[in-house]
Design a protein around this motif. Structure first.
Motif, PDB file in Angstrom:
ATOM      1  N   MET A 190       0.829  -1.204   0.000  1.00 19.73           N
ATOM      2  CA  MET A 190       0.000   0.000   0.000  1.00 19.73           C
ATOM      3  C   MET A 190       0.862   1.251   0.000  1.00 19.73           C
ATOM      4  SD  MET A 190      -3.071  -0.654   2.657  1.00 19.73           S
ATOM      5  CE  MET A 190      -3.861   0.898   2.276  1.00 19.73           C
ATOM      6  N   LYS A 191       0.340   2.260  -0.654  1.00 17.02           N
ATOM      7  CA  LYS A 191       1.035   3.556  -0.658  1.00 17.02           C
ATOM      8  C   LYS A 191       0.252   4.520   0.227  1.00 17.02           C
ATOM      9  CE  LYS A 191       3.249   4.363  -4.978  1.00 17.02           C
ATOM     10  NZ  LYS A 191       3.046   4.916  -6.324  1.00 17.02           N
ATOM     11  N   LEU A 192       0.916   5.044   1.239  1.00 21.00           N
ATOM     12  CA  LEU A 192       0.240   5.930   2.190  1.00 21.00           C
ATOM     13  C   LEU A 192       0.749   7.363   2.063  1.00 21.00           C
ATOM     14  CD1 LEU A 192       0.427   3.824   5.499  1.00 21.00           C
ATOM     15  CD2 LEU A 192      -1.181   3.605   3.605  1.00 21.00           C
ATOM     16  N   LEU A 193      -0.118   8.272   2.437  1.00 19.98           N
ATOM     17  CA  LEU A 193       0.257   9.685   2.474  1.00 19.98           C
ATOM     18  C   LEU A 193      -0.071  10.207   3.872  1.00 19.98           C
ATOM     19  CD1 LEU A 193      -0.900  12.202  -0.221  1.00 19.98           C
ATOM     20  CD2 LEU A 193      -1.180  12.717   2.166  1.00 19.98           C
ATOM     21  N   VAL A 194       0.872  10.873   4.499  1.00 22.49           N
ATOM     22  CA  VAL A 194       0.617  11.476   5.807  1.00 22.49           C
ATOM     23  C   VAL A 194       0.797  12.986   5.668  1.00 22.49           C
ATOM     24  CG1 VAL A 194       1.382  11.655   8.225  1.00 22.49           C
ATOM     25  CG2 VAL A 194       1.335   9.416   7.080  1.00 22.49           C
ATOM     26  N   VAL A 195      -0.252  13.730   5.979  1.00 22.74           N
ATOM     27  CA  VAL A 195      -0.177  15.194   5.916  1.00 22.74           C
ATOM     28  C   VAL A 195       0.298  15.716   7.272  1.00 22.74           C
ATOM     29  CG1 VAL A 195      -1.494  17.329   5.597  1.00 22.74           C
ATOM     30  CG2 VAL A 195      -2.017  15.309   4.196  1.00 22.74           C
ATOM     31  N   GLY A 196       1.363  16.539   7.260  1.00 19.54           N
ATOM     32  CA  GLY A 196       1.885  17.127   8.488  1.00 19.54           C
ATOM     33  C   GLY A 196       3.396  16.987   8.541  1.00 19.54           C
ATOM     34  N   GLY A 197       4.009  17.611   9.537  1.00 17.68           N
ATOM     35  CA  GLY A 197       5.471  17.573   9.566  1.00 17.68           C
ATOM     36  C   GLY A 197       6.067  17.846  10.927  1.00 17.68           C
ATOM     37  N   GLY A 198       5.470  17.275  11.983  1.00 14.55           N
ATOM     38  CA  GLY A 198       6.007  17.480  13.331  1.00 14.55           C
ATOM     39  C   GLY A 198       6.340  16.151  13.998  1.00 14.55           C
ATOM     40  N   GLY A 199       6.578  16.224  15.316  1.00 13.70           N
ATOM     41  CA  GLY A 199       6.896  15.023  16.073  1.00 13.70           C
ATOM     42  C   GLY A 199       5.742  14.023  16.067  1.00 13.70           C
ATOM     43  N   ARG A 200       4.530  14.562  16.124  1.00 11.81           N
ATOM     44  CA  ARG A 200       3.351  13.694  16.077  1.00 11.81           C
ATOM     45  C   ARG A 200       3.331  12.864  14.794  1.00 11.81           C
ATOM     46  NH1 ARG A 200      -1.607  17.377  15.995  1.00 11.81           N
ATOM     47  NH2 ARG A 200      -0.443  18.214  14.251  1.00 11.81           N
ATOM     48  N   GLU A 201       3.572  13.530  13.666  1.00 14.22           N
ATOM     49  CA  GLU A 201       3.552  12.830  12.380  1.00 14.22           C
ATOM     50  C   GLU A 201       4.684  11.810  12.311  1.00 14.22           C
ATOM     51  OE1 GLU A 201       3.079  16.072  12.794  1.00 14.22           O
ATOM     52  OE2 GLU A 201       1.015  16.263  12.099  1.00 14.22           O
ATOM     53  N   HIS A 202       5.842  12.136  12.909  1.00 13.82           N
ATOM     54  CA  HIS A 202       6.947  11.172  12.915  1.00 13.82           C
ATOM     55  C   HIS A 202       6.536   9.912  13.674  1.00 13.82           C
ATOM     56  CE1 HIS A 202      11.618  10.614  13.160  1.00 13.82           C
ATOM     57  NE2 HIS A 202      11.029   9.739  12.368  1.00 13.82           N
ATOM     58  N   ALA A 203       5.853  10.108  14.815  1.00 15.20           N
ATOM     59  CA  ALA A 203       5.404   8.959  15.617  1.00 15.20           C
ATOM     60  C   ALA A 203       4.369   8.128  14.848  1.00 15.20           C
ATOM     61  CB  ALA A 203       4.822   9.440  16.946  1.00 15.20           C
ATOM     62  N   ILE A 204       3.467   8.811  14.151  1.00 15.13           N
ATOM     63  CA  ILE A 204       2.440   8.102  13.371  1.00 15.13           C
ATOM     64  C   ILE A 204       3.116   7.289  12.262  1.00 15.13           C
ATOM     65  CG2 ILE A 204       0.536   8.452  11.714  1.00 15.13           C
ATOM     66  CD1 ILE A 204      -0.349  10.864  13.480  1.00 15.13           C
ATOM     67  N   ILE A 205       4.064   7.906  11.568  1.00 18.21           N
ATOM     68  CA  ILE A 205       4.730   7.232  10.448  1.00 18.21           C
ATOM     69  C   ILE A 205       5.528   6.018  10.932  1.00 18.21           C
ATOM     70  CG2 ILE A 205       6.635   7.526   8.781  1.00 18.21           C
ATOM     71  CD1 ILE A 205       5.423  10.412   8.328  1.00 18.21           C
ATOM     72  N   LYS A 206       6.256   6.180  12.038  1.00 16.73           N
ATOM     73  CA  LYS A 206       7.027   5.035  12.551  1.00 16.73           C
ATOM     74  C   LYS A 206       6.103   3.870  12.905  1.00 16.73           C
ATOM     75  CE  LYS A 206      11.466   6.686  14.212  1.00 16.73           C
ATOM     76  NZ  LYS A 206      12.519   6.404  15.208  1.00 16.73           N
ATOM     77  N   LYS A 207       4.945   4.188  13.452  1.00 20.26           N
ATOM     78  CA  LYS A 207       4.000   3.126  13.830  1.00 20.26           C
ATOM     79  C   LYS A 207       3.374   2.492  12.587  1.00 20.26           C
ATOM     80  CE  LYS A 207       2.453   0.925  17.280  1.00 20.26           C
ATOM     81  NZ  LYS A 207       3.362   0.329  18.257  1.00 20.26           N
TER      82      LYS A 207
END
Ligand code: AMP
Ligand code: GLY
Length: 421
Positions: free
Chosen positions: A1-18
């Motif tokens: 799957m190809k995902l897109l995450v909108v945002g660019g802070g620590g929260r988004e980093h945590a979401i992406i790692k998970k």
């Protein structure tokens, strides 16, 4: 799957790692991401509020699923726009994101549906607000209606401060249009708890509770920030209180939004105050909290992508949302001077251990080097069997993150530790 995450802070980093823990994920694009997120996702220089830009990118790159993390794109309708071109999204549509986007809306919703919150009055006229303050109880709380980068709340300890706050919002317009309408509300006291909850609009599954540390300085002194650190779970949030919150606040809020024709899906954030008269809502956010996410997601044992898709598909009731029976602590390193003015561009170094435990918030890559570019720079999270150990480890590991002009609070988690004892 190809995902897109909108945002660019620590929260988004945590979401992406998970999200990366799910084997079916082939590619994650972060819009715009940041210099640290670049180690875990492909960062694309499109701003989180450039809705047409996000939609074009998603279409051209055949995105299968999108996560819209920050408040402003949600309020601006990023989910609506992505849904329109057939891309399923985690996050509420604009008509539900208003629960954060307008304090007047959320206060009126709570009043109409009997959800416990501070008593309040709404004003769109400055003279009426000033007149009301002549004999309102003090301290009092003045809130700008719209989004104000987390700064739209002023706690006034004197009548004069309250009147000055009203004038600054309504006459000087320090928050722009956000201050055209204001809420003046009762000052509440008690421990604060953040509860993030997954919802598909029918079922609510709360995540582990957490405690933010909003003030810049030790002992909760200094200016309000986006949050200088967090711990989870929050010791004040007992099973008994959790039961009351579900019955008196969480389910009634979901039902209220449905009754208004504004079904909410995604993550609903309940900012609660545990007052002597029971738990009350201080604020709703239409998204994951930052830095609450950095302690909550490391404790999540179930698969994040599966849960997110269940909130979109309406199958949350049948989906497992399980948290480890452990403790987490996140310690933020900020730029000296934050939340007002600070210098940027200092190189950041991290030991391998620190790098593995750190979410990057305000940093960019310059000639291959990570340099500071924001107020909150990094957040280092440790998970352990006890709160004491999690705090100790988070501080020890965050010693491995270094840059010039760095500051952190030295007491993250101490209030929680006292409460446990
Ligand atoms: P907010 O920007 O809405 O997160 O509010 C910032 C902080 O102001 C909250 O975390 C509370 O500590 C405080 N606050 C907001 N509303 C009230 C209230 N009615 N009584 C006491 N404190 C409040
Ligand atoms: N940490 C508070 C928030 O995300 O609004």
């Amino acid at each position: 799957m190809k995902l897109l995450v909108v945002g660019g802070g620590g929260r988004e980093h945590a979401i992406i790692k998970k999200l990366k823990e799910n084997k079916s994920v082939e590619e994650i694009y972060a819009l715009p991401g940041n210099g640290g997120i670049a180690a875990d996702a492909t960062c694309v220089g499109i701003s989180a509020t450039d809705i047409p830009g996000i939609v074009n990118f998603a279409k051209e790159n055949h995105i299968d699923y999108a996560v819209v993390a920050p408040d402003d794109p949600l309020v601006l309708g990023a989910v609506d726009a992505l849904n329109e071109i057939g891309i399923p999204c985690f996050g509420p549509r604009a008509n539900a994101a208003i629960i954060e986007g307008s304090k007047v809306f959320s206060k009126n919703l709570m009043k109409k549906y009997g959800i416990p919150t501070a008593a309040y009055e709404v004003f769109d006229n400055m003279d009426a607000a000033l007149k009301y303050l002549e004999d309102a109880p003090i301290p009092t709380v003045i809130k700008a209606d719209g989004l104000a980068l987390g700064k739209g709340v002023i706690i006034a300890n004197t009548r004069q401060e309250a009147m000055d706050a009203v004038r600054s919002m309504m006459a000087d317009k320090i928050f722009g249009k956000s201050g055209e309408h204001i809420v003046i509300e009762e000052f509440l006291e008690g421990p604060e708890v953040s509860v993030l909850a997954f919802t598909d609009g029918k079922t609510v599954k709360p995540m582990v509770s957490s405690m933010d540390h909003k003030r810049a300085g030790d002992g909760d002194t200094g200016l309000n920030t986006g949050g200088m650190g967090t711990v989870a779970p929050n010791p004040y949030y007992t099973p008994e209180i959790a039961g009351r919150c579900m019955k008196e606040i969480f389910l009634p809020t979901i039902d209220a939004m449905n009754a208004e024709g504004r079904s909410f899906t995604g993550c609903l954030y309940f900012g609660l105050m545990l007052t002597p008269n029971g738990p009350k809502v201080i604020e709703y956010n239409c998204r994951f909290g930052d830095p609450e996410t950095q302690v909550v997601l490391p404790l999540l044992e179930s698969d994040l992508l599966t849960i997110m898709q269940a909130t979109t598909g309406g199958t949350l009731a049948q989906t497992e949302v399980k948290f480890a029976d452990k403790h987490a602590c996140c310690v933020i390193w900020a730029s000296q001077g934050y939340p007002t003015s600070y210098k940027k561009g200092f190189e950041i170094t991290m030991t391998p251990e620190a790098s593995a435990h750190t979410y990057v918030a305000g940093a960019k890559l310059e000639n291959g080097k990570l340099v500071t570019s924001g107020g909150r720079v990094t957040g280092t999270t440790a998970v352990a069997d006890t709160l004491e150990e999690a705090i100790w480890e988070a501080y020890r590991i965050s010693d491995g993150v270094q840059f010039q002009n760095a500051y952190r609070r030295s007491d993250i988690g101490q209030r929680a530790l006292q409460a446990l004892k």
